[in-house]
Design a protein around this motif. Structure first.
Motif, mmCIF file in Angstrom:
data_model
loop_
_atom_site.group_PDB
_atom_site.id
_atom_site.type_symbol
_atom_site.label_atom_id
_atom_site.label_comp_id
_atom_site.label_asym_id
_atom_site.label_seq_id
_atom_site.Cartn_x
_atom_site.Cartn_y
_atom_site.Cartn_z
ATOM 1 N N UNK A 71 0.867 -1.179 0.000
ATOM 2 C CA UNK A 71 0.000 0.000 0.000
ATOM 3 C C UNK A 71 0.900 1.223 0.000
ATOM 4 N N UNK A 72 0.873 1.976 -1.084
ATOM 5 C CA UNK A 72 1.779 3.108 -1.243
ATOM 6 C C UNK A 72 1.441 4.277 -0.317
ATOM 7 N N UNK A 73 0.210 4.318 0.183
ATOM 8 C CA UNK A 73 -0.194 5.419 1.059
ATOM 9 C C UNK A 73 0.281 5.200 2.489
ATOM 10 N N UNK A 74 0.054 3.994 3.017
ATOM 11 C CA UNK A 74 0.407 3.732 4.415
ATOM 12 C C UNK A 74 1.767 3.042 4.550
ATOM 13 N N UNK A 75 2.415 2.744 3.424
ATOM 14 C CA UNK A 75 3.737 2.110 3.424
ATOM 15 C C UNK A 75 3.753 0.814 4.231
ATOM 16 N N UNK A 76 2.801 -0.042 3.896
ATOM 17 C CA UNK A 76 2.661 -1.340 4.545
ATOM 18 C C UNK A 76 2.113 -2.307 3.505
ATOM 19 N N UNK A 77 1.921 -3.560 3.887
ATOM 20 C CA UNK A 77 1.317 -4.524 2.969
ATOM 21 C C UNK A 77 -0.100 -4.092 2.643
ATOM 22 N N UNK A 78 -0.589 -4.501 1.485
ATOM 23 C CA UNK A 78 -1.984 -4.213 1.148
ATOM 24 C C UNK A 78 -2.875 -4.868 2.197
ATOM 25 N N UNK A 79 -4.093 -4.344 2.341
ATOM 26 C CA UNK A 79 -5.033 -4.902 3.295
ATOM 27 C C UNK A 79 -5.635 -6.206 2.799
#
Length: 133
Positions: A58-66
């Motif tokens: 996830x480019x917004x939260x800088x984590x794996x996709x949900x």
């Protein structure tokens, strides 16, 4: 699943095993490369491309996709909970193993990595295509 020569046949398959199962409906080949443009130059017939940057992060939260985005990605790529997913890629399967790990993180049971990756597949003269699955 593959040769008895492997210590962990539950997670590692040979290129010959993949070649023998190219037309199996319950198997999905996934190519994931460091070079995200490499898939378009040629890939194993029937393989889909998963971009480790745009598809799994996830480019917004800088984590794996949900969970929902992961489920949507699987659906888009023709992967169900019963599909055996075979990962391979460039750079000694570096990003293919990353994709494998993300699938395991989200609970996908049937995941394996093709030993030798893209380099070994090509070196052995197995078929390649530019046709998108």
């Amino acid at each position: 699943m593959s040769s008895k020569a492997y210590a962990r046949t539950d997670v590692l398959v040979s290129t010959d095993w993949v070649a023998e199962h190219l037309n199996d409906a319950d198997i999905r080949l996934v190519e994931s490369n460091e070079d995200v443009l490499l898939y378009s130059t040629g890939h194993i017939p029937g393989a889909v491309h998963i971009d480790w940057v745009n598809d799994l992060n996830d480019q917004t939260v800088r984590d794996y996709v949900g969970h929902r985005r992961f489920a949507q990605l699987c659906s888009e790529k023709g992967i169900s909970s019963s599909t055996t997913v075979v990962f391979y890629g460039d750079k000694n399967n570096w990003w293919a193993c990353y994709a494998f790990w993300v699938f395991k993180l989200y609970g996908h049971e049937n995941c394996v990595v093709m030993n030798g990756g893209r380099t070994k597949w090509v070196a052995e003269g197995h078929p390649m295509t530019t046709e998108v699955a």
